[in-house]
Design a protein around this motif. Sequence first.
Motif, short mmCIF file in Angstrom:
data_model
loop_
_atom_site.label_atom_id
_atom_site.label_comp_id
_atom_site.label_asym_id
_atom_site.label_seq_id
_atom_site.Cartn_x
_atom_site.Cartn_y
_atom_site.Cartn_z
N LEU A 3 -1.44 6.01 -6.78
CA LEU A 3 -2.05 6.80 -5.49
C LEU A 3 -3.25 7.59 -5.91
O LEU A 3 -2.75 8.26 -6.10
CB LEU A 3 -0.57 7.58 -5.38
CG LEU A 3 -0.99 8.34 -3.38
CD1 LEU A 3 -1.10 6.91 -2.48
CD2 LEU A 3 0.15 9.15 -3.75
N ARG A 4 -4.00 7.58 -4.77
CA ARG A 4 -5.17 8.27 -4.88
C ARG A 4 -5.03 9.16 -3.80
O ARG A 4 -5.85 10.60 -4.27
CB ARG A 4 -6.61 7.46 -5.41
CG ARG A 4 -7.67 8.27 -4.91
CD ARG A 4 -9.33 7.35 -5.29
NE ARG A 4 -9.27 7.10 -4.13
CZ ARG A 4 -10.14 6.36 -3.46
NH1 ARG A 4 -11.55 5.88 -4.32
NH2 ARG A 4 -10.40 5.89 -2.00
N ALA A 5 -4.60 8.97 -3.14
CA ALA A 5 -5.17 9.75 -2.18
C ALA A 5 -4.06 9.53 -0.03
O ALA A 5 -3.28 8.44 0.21
CB ALA A 5 -6.58 10.12 -0.91
N PHE A 14 -0.71 8.33 9.00
CA PHE A 14 -0.45 8.30 7.92
C PHE A 14 -1.95 7.29 7.38
O PHE A 14 -1.50 6.48 7.73
CB PHE A 14 0.75 8.80 7.03
CG PHE A 14 1.43 9.52 8.01
CD1 PHE A 14 2.16 11.20 6.51
CD2 PHE A 14 2.39 9.02 8.15
CE1 PHE A 14 3.23 11.31 7.05
CE2 PHE A 14 3.76 9.45 8.77
CZ PHE A 14 3.58 10.81 8.01
N TYR A 15 -2.84 7.60 6.42
CA TYR A 15 -3.48 6.97 5.40
C TYR A 15 -2.62 7.22 3.64
O TYR A 15 -2.63 8.62 3.39
CB TYR A 15 -4.73 7.91 5.45
CG TYR A 15 -5.46 6.87 6.19
CD1 TYR A 15 -5.30 6.12 7.30
CD2 TYR A 15 -5.67 8.75 7.66
CE1 TYR A 15 -5.83 5.78 8.97
CE2 TYR A 15 -5.69 7.72 9.35
CZ TYR A 15 -6.42 6.47 9.47
OH TYR A 15 -6.77 5.94 10.34
N ASN A 20 -8.15 0.59 -4.79
CA ASN A 20 -8.94 -0.72 -4.27
C ASN A 20 -8.54 -1.26 -2.71
O ASN A 20 -8.92 -2.11 -2.52
CB ASN A 20 -8.29 -1.87 -4.83
CG ASN A 20 -8.24 -1.69 -6.84
OD1 ASN A 20 -9.83 -1.68 -6.95
ND2 ASN A 20 -7.76 -1.66 -7.49
N ALA A 21 -7.36 -0.23 -2.37
CA ALA A 21 -6.98 -0.26 -1.05
C ALA A 21 -6.35 0.71 -0.15
O ALA A 21 -6.45 1.82 -1.12
CB ALA A 21 -5.99 -1.31 -0.83
N SER A 22 -6.44 0.50 1.08
CA SER A 22 -6.13 1.75 1.79
C SER A 22 -5.03 1.02 3.12
O SER A 22 -5.09 -0.48 3.34
CB SER A 22 -6.87 2.52 2.91
OG SER A 22 -7.64 3.17 1.93
N HIS A 40 -10.19 -3.34 0.93
CA HIS A 40 -11.76 -2.65 0.17
C HIS A 40 -11.69 -1.38 0.38
O HIS A 40 -12.35 -0.41 0.75
CB HIS A 40 -13.26 -3.27 -0.53
CG HIS A 40 -12.44 -5.35 -0.41
ND1 HIS A 40 -12.58 -5.20 -1.63
CD2 HIS A 40 -12.48 -5.74 0.51
CE1 HIS A 40 -12.43 -6.47 -2.29
NE2 HIS A 40 -12.37 -7.27 -1.10
N SER A 41 -10.62 -0.40 1.25
CA SER A 41 -10.37 1.44 1.56
C SER A 41 -11.40 1.11 2.94
O SER A 41 -11.92 1.94 2.91
CB SER A 41 -11.00 1.46 0.89
OG SER A 41 -9.77 1.96 0.02
#
Length: 75
Positions: A3-5, A14-15, A20-22, A40-41
Amino acid sequence: GTLRALEQPSERVFYIRDLNASLELTFLSESICRLRVAPHSTFLPDFSYGRQEFPFQGQEPTLTETEQELVFATT
């Protein structure tokens, strides 16, 4: 993935982003949520034949985050 963000631009949206993805998670009611995935976000323009805007009814969603999981609840 890692999890990046995690973003919450409004009470019902929520995002969740990794490398690699969103994922967009929108709560439409206590029992209906809408998921959109962007491999690809980058999300494509929002479009749906079956989606109709209506006021949210019920308790606003809550988020509980642990080291292992994200838990969304509407009740």
